[in-house]
Write a protein that holds these residues in place. Structure first.
Motif, mmCIF file in Angstrom:
data_model
loop_
_atom_site.group_PDB
_atom_site.id
_atom_site.type_symbol
_atom_site.label_atom_id
_atom_site.label_comp_id
_atom_site.label_asym_id
_atom_site.label_seq_id
_atom_site.Cartn_x
_atom_site.Cartn_y
_atom_site.Cartn_z
ATOM 1 N N LEU A 8 0.506 8.662 6.538
ATOM 2 C CA LEU A 8 -0.435 7.774 7.242
ATOM 3 C C LEU A 8 -0.144 6.317 6.904
ATOM 4 N N VAL A 9 0.075 6.092 5.609
ATOM 5 C CA VAL A 9 0.338 4.719 5.166
ATOM 6 C C VAL A 9 1.691 4.248 5.715
ATOM 7 N N LYS A 23 -0.853 12.657 -6.895
ATOM 8 C CA LYS A 23 -2.243 13.065 -6.598
ATOM 9 C C LYS A 23 -2.236 14.166 -5.529
ATOM 10 N N ARG A 25 1.291 2.880 9.004
ATOM 11 C CA ARG A 25 0.682 1.543 8.979
ATOM 12 C C ARG A 25 1.730 0.470 8.695
ATOM 13 N N TRP A 63 -3.839 14.553 -2.863
ATOM 14 C CA TRP A 63 -3.949 14.098 -1.473
ATOM 15 C C TRP A 63 -2.751 13.265 -1.012
ATOM 16 N N ALA A 64 -1.781 13.042 -1.935
ATOM 17 C CA ALA A 64 -0.673 12.128 -1.601
ATOM 18 C C ALA A 64 0.146 12.603 -0.402
ATOM 19 N N ALA A 88 1.123 4.026 -2.849
ATOM 20 C CA ALA A 88 0.821 5.426 -2.515
ATOM 21 C C ALA A 88 1.925 6.340 -3.027
ATOM 22 N N GLU A 102 0.506 6.820 -6.919
ATOM 23 C CA GLU A 102 -0.419 7.914 -6.577
ATOM 24 C C GLU A 102 0.315 9.125 -6.021
ATOM 25 N N GLU A 142 0.849 -1.200 0.000
ATOM 26 C CA GLU A 142 0.000 0.000 0.000
ATOM 27 C C GLU A 142 0.886 1.253 0.000
ATOM 28 N N GLU A 173 -0.708 14.055 2.234
ATOM 29 C CA GLU A 173 -1.324 13.707 3.527
ATOM 30 C C GLU A 173 -1.390 12.197 3.717
ATOM 31 N N ARG A 174 -1.607 11.495 2.596
ATOM 32 C CA ARG A 174 -1.824 10.047 2.712
ATOM 33 C C ARG A 174 -0.537 9.271 2.973
ATOM 34 N N VAL A 175 0.555 9.634 2.302
ATOM 35 C CA VAL A 175 1.784 8.826 2.397
ATOM 36 C C VAL A 175 2.258 8.661 3.853
#
Ligand SMILES: N[C@@H](CCC(=O)N[C@@H](CS)C(=O)NCC(=O)O)C(=O)O
Length: 215
Positions: A134-135, A125, A138, A127-128, A118, A122, A114, A130-132
């Motif tokens: 978070l991932v 993108k 994880r 939103w990347a 990301a 992605e 994931e 903020e997302r990276v």
């Protein structure tokens, strides 16, 4: 009986050993089994001949006489079941080693994939950004837990097993990100895996494919 596996004609990583045929080569090398490799292009992987072997159009596949299987977990398990060196003989130790195989593929690998997606697929993108992170967190959680379980041990449960082979293979995907180095005991664990002669032979074999000049 001849064993034939499939691998990328040209791996996207250029031969860093991240393509999953490396795991299968490694298991075959640990078991001391000779094998042949059929190289496939991205186009050929999606065509009927390859789809008959791998319904999802991916590599690696494994053929041996009448047997044709896919999924690295199943392939490594098949090799380990039929040849010495990758699973303990004792039934309970064997069950624990198999548990680590599943843990590598079902618990540790999914957030790593994931994270890679990301970033690589992605990353452009909106939103990347903020997302990276978070991932990435994880990914870190199971690594922290794995590191705690490994402690100072050389391998996850006694002697090196197919569980270690898959766990090291999965963790190797993280090296470029720097996350692996946040866990020195896991980085050292991965280095021990890479230092095994069988891993070195597997890595060199897939690198040789990727280093050659295509016509
Ligand atoms: N869960 C499968 C994953 C197989 C997989 O994703 N293979 C990649 C190479 S490492 C692939 O063939 N990618 C090409 C594609 O999806 O088109 C396994 O462990 O064998």
């Amino acid at each position: 009986m001849t064993i034939t596996i499939t691998a990328f004609e040209r791996s996207p990583d250029g031969g860093k050993g991240l393509a999953r045929d490396t795991r299968v080569r490694w298991a075959l090398e640990e078991a001391g089994l000779p094998y042949e490799v059929r190289l496939v292009s991205f186009k050929a992987m999606k065509e009927p001949a390859h789809l008959a072997l791998h319904p999802f159009g991916k590599i690696p596949t494994y053929e041996e006489g009448d047997l044709a299987i896919f999924e690295t977990g199943a392939i490594v398990f098949h090799i380990a079941e039929h040849h010495a060196g990758l699973l303990p003989k004792d039934a309970t130790a064997r069950a624990r080693a198999i548990t680590w195989m599943f843990a590598a593929l079902n618990t540790v690998e999914p957030p790593i994939l994931e994270f890679a997606n990301a970033k690589l697929l992605e990353g452009d993108k909106p939103w990347a950004q903020e997302r990276v992170p978070l991932v990435a967190d994880r990914v870190r959680l199971p690594l922290r837990q794995l590191s705690a379980r490994l402690g100072d041990a050389e391998w996850l449960d006694g002697a090196f097993s197919a569980g270690d082979l898959l766990m090291v293979s999965v963790l190797l995907r993280l090296r470029m990100s720097g996350i692996l180095d946040e866990f020195p005991s896991l980085a050292a664990y991965v280095a021990r895996g890479e230092a095994r002669p069988a891993y070195k032979r597997a890595f060199a074999a897939q690198l040789a494919v990727n280093a050659r000049t295509l016509p």
